[in-house]
Design a protein around this motif. Structure first.
Motif, PDB file in Angstrom:
ATOM      1  N   GLU A 278       0.866  -1.175   0.000  1.00  0.00           N
ATOM      2  CA  GLU A 278       0.000   0.000   0.000  1.00  0.00           C
ATOM      3  C   GLU A 278       0.910   1.234   0.000  1.00  0.00           C
ATOM      4  OE1 GLU A 278      -3.378   1.870   2.865  1.00  0.00           O
ATOM      5  OE2 GLU A 278      -2.203   0.198   3.617  1.00  0.00           O
ATOM      6  N   TRP A 279       0.570   2.230  -0.814  1.00  0.00           N
ATOM      7  CA  TRP A 279       1.397   3.429  -0.901  1.00  0.00           C
ATOM      8  C   TRP A 279       0.500   4.665  -0.939  1.00  0.00           C
ATOM      9  CZ3 TRP A 279       2.387  -1.164  -3.264  1.00  0.00           C
ATOM     10  CH2 TRP A 279       3.641  -1.733  -3.021  1.00  0.00           C
ATOM     11  N   PRO A 280       1.029   5.808  -0.524  1.00  0.00           N
ATOM     12  CA  PRO A 280       0.245   7.036  -0.646  1.00  0.00           C
ATOM     13  C   PRO A 280      -0.086   7.317  -2.113  1.00  0.00           C
ATOM     14  CG  PRO A 280       2.217   7.395   0.694  1.00  0.00           C
ATOM     15  CD  PRO A 280       2.335   6.023   0.109  1.00  0.00           C
ATOM     16  N   ALA A 281      -1.199   7.974  -2.349  1.00  0.00           N
ATOM     17  CA  ALA A 281      -1.602   8.287  -3.723  1.00  0.00           C
ATOM     18  C   ALA A 281      -0.480   9.050  -4.418  1.00  0.00           C
ATOM     19  CB  ALA A 281      -2.874   9.125  -3.690  1.00  0.00           C
ATOM     20  N   GLY A 282      -0.284   8.745  -5.681  1.00  0.00           N
ATOM     21  CA  GLY A 282       0.709   9.485  -6.463  1.00  0.00           C
ATOM     22  C   GLY A 282       2.103   8.882  -6.409  1.00  0.00           C
ATOM     23  N   THR A 283       2.306   7.809  -5.637  1.00  0.00           N
ATOM     24  CA  THR A 283       3.634   7.185  -5.552  1.00  0.00           C
ATOM     25  C   THR A 283       3.991   6.544  -6.890  1.00  0.00           C
ATOM     26  OG1 THR A 283       3.251   6.713  -3.231  1.00  0.00           O
ATOM     27  CG2 THR A 283       4.987   5.469  -4.287  1.00  0.00           C
ATOM     28  N   LEU A 284       5.237   6.733  -7.306  1.00  0.00           N
ATOM     29  CA  LEU A 284       5.704   6.119  -8.558  1.00  0.00           C
ATOM     30  C   LEU A 284       6.060   4.656  -8.283  1.00  0.00           C
ATOM     31  CD1 LEU A 284       6.471   6.588 -11.527  1.00  0.00           C
ATOM     32  CD2 LEU A 284       8.763   7.273 -10.737  1.00  0.00           C
ATOM     33  N   LEU A 285       5.296   3.744  -8.862  1.00  0.00           N
ATOM     34  CA  LEU A 285       5.479   2.310  -8.601  1.00  0.00           C
ATOM     35  C   LEU A 285       5.943   1.586  -9.854  1.00  0.00           C
ATOM     36  CD1 LEU A 285       2.137   1.777  -6.635  1.00  0.00           C
ATOM     37  CD2 LEU A 285       4.446   1.782  -5.646  1.00  0.00           C
ATOM     38  N   SER A 286       6.669   0.476  -9.650  1.00  0.00           N
ATOM     39  CA  SER A 286       7.057  -0.352 -10.802  1.00  0.00           C
ATOM     40  C   SER A 286       5.987  -1.425 -11.023  1.00  0.00           C
ATOM     41  CB  SER A 286       8.444  -0.954 -10.581  1.00  0.00           C
ATOM     42  OG  SER A 286       8.489  -1.627  -9.354  1.00  0.00           O
ATOM     43  N   ASP A 287       6.174  -2.253 -12.057  1.00  0.00           N
ATOM     44  CA  ASP A 287       5.186  -3.275 -12.434  1.00  0.00           C
ATOM     45  C   ASP A 287       4.686  -4.034 -11.222  1.00  0.00           C
ATOM     46  OD1 ASP A 287       5.567  -2.699 -15.071  1.00  0.00           O
ATOM     47  OD2 ASP A 287       6.425  -4.649 -15.630  1.00  0.00           O
TER      48      ASP A 287
ATOM     49  N   GLY B  72       7.224  -2.166  -5.969  1.00  0.00           N
ATOM     50  CA  GLY B  72       7.734  -1.212  -4.976  1.00  0.00           C
ATOM     51  C   GLY B  72       7.807   0.182  -5.559  1.00  0.00           C
ATOM     52  N   GLU B  73       8.038   1.127  -4.656  1.00  0.00           N
ATOM     53  CA  GLU B  73       8.179   2.516  -5.085  1.00  0.00           C
ATOM     54  C   GLU B  73       9.524   2.692  -5.797  1.00  0.00           C
ATOM     55  OE1 GLU B  73       8.295   5.272  -1.818  1.00  0.00           O
ATOM     56  OE2 GLU B  73       8.504   7.011  -3.141  1.00  0.00           O
ATOM     57  N   ILE B  74       9.515   3.492  -6.844  1.00  0.00           N
ATOM     58  CA  ILE B  74      10.786   3.864  -7.491  1.00  0.00           C
ATOM     59  C   ILE B  74      11.308   5.090  -6.746  1.00  0.00           C
ATOM     60  CG2 ILE B  74      11.858   4.657  -9.628  1.00  0.00           C
ATOM     61  CD1 ILE B  74       9.801   3.017 -11.161  1.00  0.00           C
ATOM     62  N   TYR B  75      12.385   4.905  -6.011  1.00  0.00           N
ATOM     63  CA  TYR B  75      12.823   5.935  -5.067  1.00  0.00           C
ATOM     64  C   TYR B  75      14.356   6.033  -5.093  1.00  0.00           C
ATOM     65  CZ  TYR B  75      13.234   8.474  -0.656  1.00  0.00           C
ATOM     66  OH  TYR B  75      13.533   9.410   0.304  1.00  0.00           O
ATOM     67  N   PRO B  76      14.902   6.742  -6.095  1.00  0.00           N
ATOM     68  CA  PRO B  76      16.365   6.798  -6.252  1.00  0.00           C
ATOM     69  C   PRO B  76      17.093   7.366  -5.036  1.00  0.00           C
ATOM     70  CG  PRO B  76      15.231   7.896  -8.096  1.00  0.00           C
ATOM     71  CD  PRO B  76      14.169   7.464  -7.154  1.00  0.00           C
ATOM     72  N   ALA B  77      16.478   8.312  -4.334  1.00  0.00           N
ATOM     73  CA  ALA B  77      17.169   8.914  -3.180  1.00  0.00           C
ATOM     74  C   ALA B  77      17.510   7.858  -2.133  1.00  0.00           C
ATOM     75  CB  ALA B  77      16.303  10.008  -2.563  1.00  0.00           C
ATOM     76  N   GLY B  78      16.759   6.761  -2.122  1.00  0.00           N
ATOM     77  CA  GLY B  78      17.042   5.693  -1.163  1.00  0.00           C
ATOM     78  C   GLY B  78      18.392   5.038  -1.427  1.00  0.00           C
ATOM     79  N   LEU B  79      18.837   5.056  -2.660  1.00  0.00           N
ATOM     80  CA  LEU B  79      20.152   4.480  -2.959  1.00  0.00           C
ATOM     81  C   LEU B  79      21.245   5.361  -2.358  1.00  0.00           C
ATOM     82  CD1 LEU B  79      21.989   2.410  -4.253  1.00  0.00           C
ATOM     83  CD2 LEU B  79      21.690   3.555  -6.451  1.00  0.00           C
ATOM     84  N   TYR B  80      21.050   6.663  -2.464  1.00  0.00           N
ATOM     85  CA  TYR B  80      22.012   7.576  -1.834  1.00  0.00           C
ATOM     86  C   TYR B  80      22.033   7.360  -0.323  1.00  0.00           C
ATOM     87  CZ  TYR B  80      24.697  11.663  -0.714  1.00  0.00           C
ATOM     88  OH  TYR B  80      25.685  12.486  -0.233  1.00  0.00           O
ATOM     89  N   TRP B  81      20.849   7.216   0.235  1.00  0.00           N
ATOM     90  CA  TRP B  81      20.749   6.955   1.682  1.00  0.00           C
ATOM     91  C   TRP B  81      21.539   5.688   2.061  1.00  0.00           C
ATOM     92  CZ3 TRP B  81      18.925   2.468   3.739  1.00  0.00           C
ATOM     93  CH2 TRP B  81      18.848   2.422   5.129  1.00  0.00           C
ATOM     94  N   ALA B  82      21.374   4.630   1.252  1.00  0.00           N
ATOM     95  CA  ALA B  82      22.043   3.356   1.550  1.00  0.00           C
ATOM     96  C   ALA B  82      23.564   3.517   1.476  1.00  0.00           C
ATOM     97  CB  ALA B  82      21.568   2.275   0.579  1.00  0.00           C
ATOM     98  N   ILE B  83      24.018   4.237   0.460  1.00  0.00           N
ATOM     99  CA  ILE B  83      25.465   4.453   0.308  1.00  0.00           C
ATOM    100  C   ILE B  83      25.991   5.264   1.493  1.00  0.00           C
ATOM    101  CG2 ILE B  83      27.220   5.617  -1.095  1.00  0.00           C
ATOM    102  CD1 ILE B  83      25.345   5.018  -3.559  1.00  0.00           C
ATOM    103  N   HIS B  84      25.239   6.295   1.834  1.00  0.00           N
ATOM    104  CA  HIS B  84      25.646   7.142   2.955  1.00  0.00           C
ATOM    105  C   HIS B  84      25.751   6.302   4.241  1.00  0.00           C
ATOM    106  CE1 HIS B  84      26.071  10.676   5.433  1.00  0.00           C
ATOM    107  NE2 HIS B  84      25.157  10.160   6.229  1.00  0.00           N
ATOM    108  N   TYR B  85      24.758   5.456   4.462  1.00  0.00           N
ATOM    109  CA  TYR B  85      24.802   4.570   5.635  1.00  0.00           C
ATOM    110  C   TYR B  85      26.063   3.700   5.593  1.00  0.00           C
ATOM    111  CZ  TYR B  85      23.980   0.441   8.441  1.00  0.00           C
ATOM    112  OH  TYR B  85      24.157  -0.583   9.329  1.00  0.00           O
ATOM    113  N   ALA B  86      26.359   3.140   4.409  1.00  0.00           N
ATOM    114  CA  ALA B  86      27.472   2.190   4.284  1.00  0.00           C
ATOM    115  C   ALA B  86      28.833   2.850   4.514  1.00  0.00           C
ATOM    116  CB  ALA B  86      27.441   1.520   2.914  1.00  0.00           C
TER     117      ALA B  86
END
Ligand code: BGC
Length: 437
Positions: free
Chosen positions: A295-304, A308-322
């Motif tokens: 379930e996602w908030p209205a307007g979320t960009l989802l894949s097939d 899941g949500e397409i959320y590129p900023a999360g990759l930056y977050w993961a790298i920053h964590y690492a």
């Protein structure tokens, strides 16, 4: 008009990632095959991408080389190499040798995963990760692989996504059922045995090949509060984030276990990783007390398929964590299901742009392995989701390069994302990626 170019370092690794059971076909001697035959998946793996036929696998490596790639991540199927306890199939090892050699011949540096979600049937009979003897079994298997293939393997992944694996088996119950029953207690016991197996494998590899780089492909995903409003949601998101992302990483770092994995110390575990492998797909927005829902908030960009949500900023977050571990970082998986190839080009550009941002801050991201080279068997989801840069028709085994595959080839040849690429493949990104134009 500015014509920005986002450059990557000259030694950056450009690759794709695959896993044995998802591409080889007819892995009849493991628990996934049995699970499929019992009807627990949308469709069976069957011949998959037919990679156990060496010429077919090598033809796909040609395709990876055609993409201008210089790396590839694959996994070895334990049940092929050790079909019965202590009985090793030398012909299977020879076949993997030929495959690894074919990668070197094509300028594709191998990264090799030892365990990607499948167990030999004999191991399942012994209780697989519930049985503490798994540590010895995994070490024995690793030792054989090191002896026979180690000279061809510069980079190793002991385990793929350990926490996802236990979540999917013990809690979601979508992966092969554990013999001793599901649930938290059994799952966490298995996770502790997996940490000890990882440590044993790490030292087994390093003893013979001190220069080898060994790590784990850890899925990292941000957990954030639904709408970010309520304090209980935020607190809960932090708990889930700790359990999913951090507990395993801190155990590998310190050798000590903390909630929820357990208590105490695992000998020889501390510091057993030479790089942080990040598998990144999406983030989760959660409400207090709930596990992630579809379930996602209205307007979320989802894949097939609402994968899941397409959320590129999360990759930056993961790298920053690492970066806190002060080791090289590889993006060991990243991709999306996109049968019609409508979103993948923009996905590649926006996610690689986040890596570029991180590199600009001197974060040590050394390589990227897109999931995946060719559409393949997607576990419980059968063939319903297509992650490939090449489209596969599983009936005819025909492969067709997707447009996004062309883009990935251009990026990996140029070691850069250029303005014309963005204009050609994802014009809608121009206002955000190239402001001022
Ligand atoms: C797994 C892959 C899987 C991919 C896409 C990752 O969690 O490592 O095996 O195919 O997700 O669902």
């Amino acid at each position: 008009m500015p014509r920005a170019t986002f450059h990557f370092p000259p030694d950056f690794l450009w690759g794709t990632a695959t896993a044995a059971h998802q591409v080889e076909g007819h892995n009849t001697n493991n628990d996934w095959w049995a699970w499929e035959q019992a009807g627990h998946t949308l469709a069976p793996s069957a011949a998959a991408c037919n990679w156990w036929d060496l010429p077919t696998a090598v033809a796909d490596l040609d395709r990876a080389a055609d993409l201008g790639n210089n790396a590839h991540r694959l996994s070895l199927e334990w049940s092929r190499i050790e079909p019965e306890p202590s009985v090793f199939d030398e012909a299977a090892l020879d076949q993997y040798r030929a495959l690894l050699q074919a990668m070197h011949d094509r300028g594709l540096e191998p990264m090799v995963t030892l365990h990607h979600f499948t167990n030999p049937l004999w191991l399942v009979e012994k209780g697989d990760f519930q049985n503490s003897l798994v540590v010895d079994y995994f070490q024995r298997f690793t030792k054989k692989v090191v002896e026979r293939l180690g000279d061809l393997i510069p980079k190793w992944v002991t385990f793929n996504e350990p926490v996802v694996y236990f979540y999917m088996r013990h809690l979601a119950k979508l992966f092969p059922a554990p013999t001793d029953g599901a649930g938290w207690v059994a799952g966490l016991r298995g996770l502790r045995h997996m940490l000890a197996s990882h440590a044993a494998a790490y030292h087994t590899i390093k003893e013979k090949y001190p220069q080898a780089q060994v790590g784990v492909a850890k899925q990292l995903r941000p957990f954030e509060a639904w709408t970010n409003g309520r304090a209980p949601d935020r607190w809960w998101a932090r708990q889930l984030g700790w359990g999913f992302n951090e507990a395993w990483m801190q155990a590998m770092q310190t050798g000590s276990l903390r909630w929820p994995i357990g208590r105490g110390h695992i000998p020889h575990l501390a510091g057993t990783f030479d790089f942080v492998g990040i598998n990144y797909y999406t983030r989760n927005l959660v409400r207090f007390g709930q596990l992630p829902t579809a379930e996602w908030p209205a307007g979320t960009l989802l894949s097939d398929d609402n994968y899941g949500e397409i959320y590129p900023a999360g990759l930056y977050w993961a790298i920053h964590y690492a970066t806190r571990f002060q080791k090289p970082i590889y993006i060991t998986e990243n991709g999306l299901p996109d049968h019609a190839d409508k979103q993948r080009a923009a996905f590649l550009i926006t996610h690689l742009h986040q890596i570029w941002r991180a590199i600009s801050f001197n974060y040590p991201v050394m390589g990227y392995y897109h999931w995946s080279l060719v559409d393949n068997f997607e576990w419980e989801r059968g063939w319903s989701q297509r992650f490939g840069l090449y489209e596969l028709n599983p009936e005819t085994q025909e492969r067709t390069l997707r447009d996004s595959g062309r883009l990935y080839a251009e990026i990996s040849r140029a070691y850069a994302i250029t303005t014309p690429m963005i204009e050609r493949y994802a014009i809608h990104l121009v206002p955000t990626l190239l402001p001022g134009r």
